[in-house]
Write a protein that holds these residues in place. Structure first.
Motif, PDB file in Angstrom:
ATOM      1  N   ALA A  91      24.871  23.636 -53.487  1.00 30.39           N
ATOM      2  CA  ALA A  91      25.472  23.137 -52.255  1.00 30.39           C
ATOM      3  C   ALA A  91      24.578  23.383 -51.043  1.00 30.39           C
ATOM      4  N   GLY A  92      23.426  24.032 -51.268  1.00 27.03           N
ATOM      5  CA  GLY A  92      22.491  24.276 -50.174  1.00 27.03           C
ATOM      6  C   GLY A  92      22.508  25.691 -49.634  1.00 27.03           C
ATOM      7  N   GLN A  93      23.267  26.600 -50.271  1.00 30.14           N
ATOM      8  CA  GLN A  93      23.286  27.980 -49.803  1.00 30.14           C
ATOM      9  C   GLN A  93      21.944  28.629 -50.108  1.00 30.14           C
ATOM     10  N   GLU A  94      21.306  29.181 -49.081  1.00 31.78           N
ATOM     11  CA  GLU A  94      20.007  29.836 -49.231  1.00 31.78           C
ATOM     12  C   GLU A  94      20.099  31.342 -49.040  1.00 31.78           C
ATOM     13  N   VAL A  95      21.038  31.795 -48.219  1.00 32.57           N
ATOM     14  CA  VAL A  95      21.274  33.221 -48.005  1.00 32.57           C
ATOM     15  C   VAL A  95      22.619  33.529 -48.649  1.00 32.57           C
ATOM     16  N   PHE A  96      22.615  34.454 -49.607  1.00 32.14           N
ATOM     17  CA  PHE A  96      23.824  34.697 -50.379  1.00 32.14           C
ATOM     18  C   PHE A  96      24.683  35.797 -49.766  1.00 32.14           C
ATOM     19  N   HIS A  97      25.110  35.485 -48.562  1.00 33.62           N
ATOM     20  CA  HIS A  97      26.109  36.211 -47.779  1.00 33.62           C
ATOM     21  C   HIS A  97      26.851  35.069 -47.096  1.00 33.62           C
ATOM     22  N   ALA A  98      28.123  34.918 -47.394  1.00 32.96           N
ATOM     23  CA  ALA A  98      28.895  33.795 -46.855  1.00 32.96           C
ATOM     24  C   ALA A  98      28.632  33.663 -45.352  1.00 32.96           C
ATOM     25  N   HIS A  99      28.466  32.440 -44.897  1.00 31.15           N
ATOM     26  CA  HIS A  99      28.226  32.218 -43.475  1.00 31.15           C
ATOM     27  C   HIS A  99      28.600  30.786 -43.111  1.00 31.15           C
ATOM     28  N   LEU A 100      28.996  30.632 -41.875  1.00 29.98           N
ATOM     29  CA  LEU A 100      29.438  29.346 -41.358  1.00 29.98           C
ATOM     30  C   LEU A 100      28.469  28.899 -40.275  1.00 29.98           C
ATOM     31  N   HIS A 101      27.919  27.702 -40.457  1.00 29.50           N
ATOM     32  CA  HIS A 101      27.021  27.123 -39.457  1.00 29.50           C
ATOM     33  C   HIS A 101      27.859  26.403 -38.400  1.00 29.50           C
ATOM     34  N   VAL A 102      27.512  26.592 -37.146  1.00 34.02           N
ATOM     35  CA  VAL A 102      28.107  25.861 -36.028  1.00 34.02           C
ATOM     36  C   VAL A 102      26.954  25.060 -35.436  1.00 34.02           C
ATOM     37  N   LEU A 103      27.019  23.736 -35.648  1.00 34.37           N
ATOM     38  CA  LEU A 103      25.892  22.860 -35.312  1.00 34.37           C
ATOM     39  C   LEU A 103      26.235  21.902 -34.185  1.00 34.37           C
ATOM     40  N   PRO A 104      25.653  22.120 -33.002  1.00 30.80           N
ATOM     41  CA  PRO A 104      25.839  21.141 -31.942  1.00 30.80           C
ATOM     42  C   PRO A 104      25.122  19.845 -32.332  1.00 30.80           C
ATOM     43  N   ARG A 105      25.757  18.732 -32.076  1.00 28.37           N
ATOM     44  CA  ARG A 105      25.211  17.445 -32.508  1.00 28.37           C
ATOM     45  C   ARG A 105      24.939  16.531 -31.333  1.00 28.37           C
ATOM     46  N   ARG A 106      23.862  15.776 -31.490  1.00 26.02           N
ATOM     47  CA  ARG A 106      23.469  14.763 -30.523  1.00 26.02           C
ATOM     48  C   ARG A 106      23.049  13.521 -31.280  1.00 26.02           C
ATOM     49  N   THR A 107      23.258  12.376 -30.707  1.00 26.51           N
ATOM     50  CA  THR A 107      22.839  11.122 -31.329  1.00 26.51           C
ATOM     51  C   THR A 107      21.364  11.201 -31.701  1.00 26.51           C
ATOM     52  N   GLY A 108      21.058  10.880 -32.959  1.00 19.74           N
ATOM     53  CA  GLY A 108      19.673  10.840 -33.408  1.00 19.74           C
ATOM     54  C   GLY A 108      19.049  12.189 -33.684  1.00 19.74           C
ATOM     55  N   ASP A 109      19.852  13.266 -33.817  1.00 18.31           N
ATOM     56  CA  ASP A 109      19.276  14.598 -34.026  1.00 18.31           C
ATOM     57  C   ASP A 109      18.744  14.820 -35.439  1.00 18.31           C
ATOM     58  N   GLY A 110      19.014  13.908 -36.354  1.00 16.18           N
ATOM     59  CA  GLY A 110      18.464  13.995 -37.698  1.00 16.18           C
ATOM     60  C   GLY A 110      19.283  14.790 -38.690  1.00 16.18           C
ATOM     61  N   PHE A 111      20.308  15.488 -38.240  1.00 11.18           N
ATOM     62  CA  PHE A 111      21.137  16.254 -39.163  1.00 11.18           C
ATOM     63  C   PHE A 111      22.280  15.385 -39.650  1.00 11.18           C
ATOM     64  N   GLY A 112      22.638  15.534 -40.914  1.00  8.87           N
ATOM     65  CA  GLY A 112      23.794  14.803 -41.417  1.00  8.87           C
ATOM     66  C   GLY A 112      24.031  15.057 -42.886  1.00  8.87           C
ATOM     67  N   VAL A 113      25.226  14.785 -43.305  1.00 15.84           N
ATOM     68  CA  VAL A 113      25.578  14.845 -44.713  1.00 15.84           C
ATOM     69  C   VAL A 113      25.557  13.416 -45.205  1.00 15.84           C
ATOM     70  N   ARG A 114      24.682  13.171 -46.155  1.00 11.80           N
ATOM     71  CA  ARG A 114      24.535  11.807 -46.650  1.00 11.80           C
ATOM     72  C   ARG A 114      24.900  11.772 -48.128  1.00 11.80           C
ATOM     73  N   ALA A 115      25.609  10.753 -48.521  1.00  4.16           N
ATOM     74  CA  ALA A 115      26.018  10.617 -49.915  1.00  4.16           C
ATOM     75  C   ALA A 115      26.331   9.163 -50.201  1.00  4.16           C
ATOM     76  N   ASP A 116      26.350   8.845 -51.465  1.00  2.00           N
ATOM     77  CA  ASP A 116      26.855   7.545 -51.900  1.00  2.00           C
ATOM     78  C   ASP A 116      28.331   7.751 -52.211  1.00  2.00           C
ATOM     79  N   PHE A 117      29.179   7.516 -51.211  1.00  2.00           N
ATOM     80  CA  PHE A 117      30.603   7.768 -51.367  1.00  2.00           C
ATOM     81  C   PHE A 117      31.212   6.766 -52.342  1.00  2.00           C
ATOM     82  N   ALA A 118      32.033   7.279 -53.242  1.00  2.00           N
ATOM     83  CA  ALA A 118      32.692   6.460 -54.260  1.00  2.00           C
ATOM     84  C   ALA A 118      33.997   5.895 -53.718  1.00  2.00           C
ATOM     85  N   SER A 119      34.600   4.987 -54.479  1.00  4.51           N
ATOM     86  CA  SER A 119      35.913   4.434 -54.156  1.00  4.51           C
ATOM     87  C   SER A 119      36.768   4.454 -55.425  1.00  4.51           C
ATOM     88  N   PRO A 120      37.173   5.668 -55.855  1.00  2.81           N
ATOM     89  CA  PRO A 120      37.945   5.752 -57.098  1.00  2.81           C
ATOM     90  C   PRO A 120      39.344   5.170 -56.953  1.00  2.81           C
TER      91      PRO A 120
END
Length: 140
Positions: A91-120
Protein backbone atom coordinates in the motif's frame (compact mmCIF):
# COMPACT_ATOMS: atom_id res chain seq x y z
CA UNK A 1 16.65 2.50 17.36
CA UNK A 2 15.11 0.84 14.28
CA UNK A 3 11.90 2.89 14.25
CA UNK A 4 12.65 6.41 13.01
CA UNK A 5 9.30 7.75 14.26
CA UNK A 6 9.97 6.20 17.71
CA UNK A 7 13.27 8.08 17.74
CA UNK A 8 11.50 11.32 16.82
CA UNK A 9 8.86 10.79 19.53
CA UNK A 10 11.63 10.06 22.06
CA UNK A 11 13.42 13.28 21.07
CA UNK A 12 16.45 11.39 19.76
CA UNK A 13 15.98 12.78 16.24
CA UNK A 14 14.96 16.32 15.31
CA UNK A 15 11.52 17.18 13.99
CA UNK A 16 9.80 20.37 12.90
CA UNK A 17 6.90 19.93 15.31
CA UNK A 18 3.49 21.36 14.53
CA UNK A 19 1.45 19.66 17.29
CA UNK A 20 2.22 17.59 20.39
CA UNK A 21 -0.04 16.04 23.02
CA UNK A 22 -0.05 12.92 25.21
CA UNK A 23 -1.11 10.58 22.36
CA UNK A 24 0.26 11.98 19.09
CA UNK A 25 2.98 14.08 17.56
CA UNK A 26 2.62 15.97 14.27
CA UNK A 27 5.56 17.31 12.31
CA UNK A 28 6.68 18.36 8.84
CA UNK A 29 7.57 15.48 6.52
CA UNK A 30 11.27 15.58 5.56
CA UNK A 31 10.34 14.31 2.06
CA UNK A 32 7.20 16.37 1.36
CA UNK A 33 5.00 15.47 -1.58
CA UNK A 34 3.64 19.03 -1.42
CA UNK A 35 4.63 22.16 0.51
CA UNK A 36 3.19 21.86 4.00
CA UNK A 37 3.02 18.02 4.00
CA UNK A 38 2.63 16.93 7.64
CA UNK A 39 2.72 13.58 9.44
CA UNK A 40 0.66 12.63 12.49
CA UNK A 41 2.13 9.71 14.44
CA UNK A 42 0.96 7.96 17.59
CA UNK A 43 3.43 8.17 20.45
CA UNK A 44 2.88 4.48 21.23
CA UNK A 45 4.54 2.34 18.59
CA UNK A 46 2.17 0.49 16.29
CA UNK A 47 3.74 -1.03 13.18
CA UNK A 48 0.49 -0.91 11.24
CA UNK A 49 -3.19 -0.10 11.42
CA UNK A 50 -4.11 -3.44 13.01
CA UNK A 51 -1.70 -2.79 15.91
CA UNK A 52 -2.89 0.78 16.46
CA UNK A 53 -4.79 1.45 19.69
CA UNK A 54 -8.28 2.67 18.70
CA UNK A 55 -7.95 5.75 20.92
CA UNK A 56 -4.65 6.64 19.25
CA UNK A 57 -6.18 6.20 15.80
CA UNK A 58 -9.11 8.41 16.74
CA UNK A 59 -6.74 11.06 18.08
CA UNK A 60 -4.64 10.93 14.89
CA UNK A 61 -7.70 11.78 12.80
CA UNK A 62 -8.89 14.48 15.23
CA UNK A 63 -5.50 16.15 15.06
CA UNK A 64 -5.33 15.73 11.27
CA UNK A 65 -8.68 17.50 10.97
CA UNK A 66 -7.33 20.38 13.06
CA UNK A 67 -4.11 20.50 11.03
CA UNK A 68 -6.10 20.58 7.78
CA UNK A 69 -7.95 23.63 9.10
CA UNK A 70 -4.65 25.20 10.13
CA UNK A 71 -3.19 24.61 6.69
CA UNK A 72 -6.23 26.17 5.02
CA UNK A 73 -5.97 29.23 7.29
CA UNK A 74 -2.20 29.57 6.81
CA UNK A 75 -0.41 31.62 4.18
CA UNK A 76 0.16 28.32 2.33
CA UNK A 77 -3.52 28.58 1.25
CA UNK A 78 -4.01 25.08 -0.18
CA UNK A 79 -7.00 24.51 -2.45
CA UNK A 80 -7.70 21.20 -0.70
CA UNK A 81 -6.28 18.66 1.75
CA UNK A 82 -5.86 14.89 1.49
CA UNK A 83 -5.46 12.51 4.41
CA UNK A 84 -3.50 9.40 3.48
CA UNK A 85 -2.59 6.35 5.53
CA UNK A 86 -0.59 3.54 3.89
CA UNK A 87 -1.07 0.21 5.69
CA UNK A 88 1.45 -2.35 4.50
CA UNK A 89 4.31 -2.31 2.05
CA UNK A 90 2.16 -2.99 -1.01
CA UNK A 91 0.00 0.00 0.00
CA UNK A 92 3.08 2.25 0.00
CA UNK A 93 4.02 2.13 3.69
CA UNK A 94 7.75 2.83 3.98
CA UNK A 95 8.09 3.54 7.71
CA UNK A 96 6.58 0.77 9.80
CA UNK A 97 5.10 2.93 12.52
CA UNK A 98 1.49 3.82 11.73
CA UNK A 99 1.23 7.40 10.53
CA UNK A 100 -1.24 9.68 8.82
CA UNK A 101 -0.17 12.05 6.06
CA UNK A 102 -1.86 15.47 5.91
CA UNK A 103 -1.26 16.73 2.38
CA UNK A 104 -2.14 20.26 1.32
CA UNK A 105 -3.21 20.17 -2.31
CA UNK A 106 -2.95 22.61 -5.17
CA UNK A 107 -3.99 22.27 -8.79
CA UNK A 108 -1.20 20.58 -10.73
CA UNK A 109 0.87 19.60 -7.66
CA UNK A 110 1.49 16.12 -9.08
CA UNK A 111 0.19 14.15 -6.12
CA UNK A 112 -2.73 11.80 -6.56
CA UNK A 113 -4.16 8.35 -6.22
CA UNK A 114 -4.51 6.87 -9.65
CA UNK A 115 -6.22 3.62 -10.52
CA UNK A 116 -8.25 1.91 -13.17
CA UNK A 117 -11.52 2.02 -11.25
CA UNK A 118 -13.84 -0.92 -11.91
CA UNK A 119 -17.63 -0.93 -12.27
CA UNK A 120 -18.72 -4.20 -10.64
CA UNK A 121 -22.31 -5.39 -10.59
CA UNK A 122 -24.46 -4.98 -7.48
CA UNK A 123 -24.23 -8.75 -7.01
CA UNK A 124 -20.42 -8.59 -6.94
CA UNK A 125 -20.50 -5.63 -4.53
CA UNK A 126 -22.88 -7.57 -2.27
CA UNK A 127 -20.63 -10.65 -2.44
CA UNK A 128 -17.51 -8.68 -1.48
CA UNK A 129 -19.38 -6.82 1.27
CA UNK A 130 -20.51 -10.18 2.66
CA UNK A 131 -16.95 -11.53 2.72
CA UNK A 132 -15.74 -8.54 4.69
CA UNK A 133 -18.80 -8.47 6.95
CA UNK A 134 -18.30 -12.17 7.78
CA UNK A 135 -14.62 -11.58 8.54
CA UNK A 136 -15.54 -8.87 11.06
CA UNK A 137 -17.24 -11.39 13.31
CA UNK A 138 -19.00 -9.02 15.67
CA UNK A 139 -19.93 -5.92 13.62
CA UNK A 140 -20.15 -3.96 16.92
Amino acid sequence: MDCVFCAIVAGDLPASTVYDDDRVLAFADIRPATTGHLLVVPKRHAADLAALEPQDGARMFQVAQRLAAGLRNSPLEPEGVNLFLADGEVAGQEVFHAHLHVLPRRTGDGFGVRADFASPSREELDRVAGLVRDALGDPG
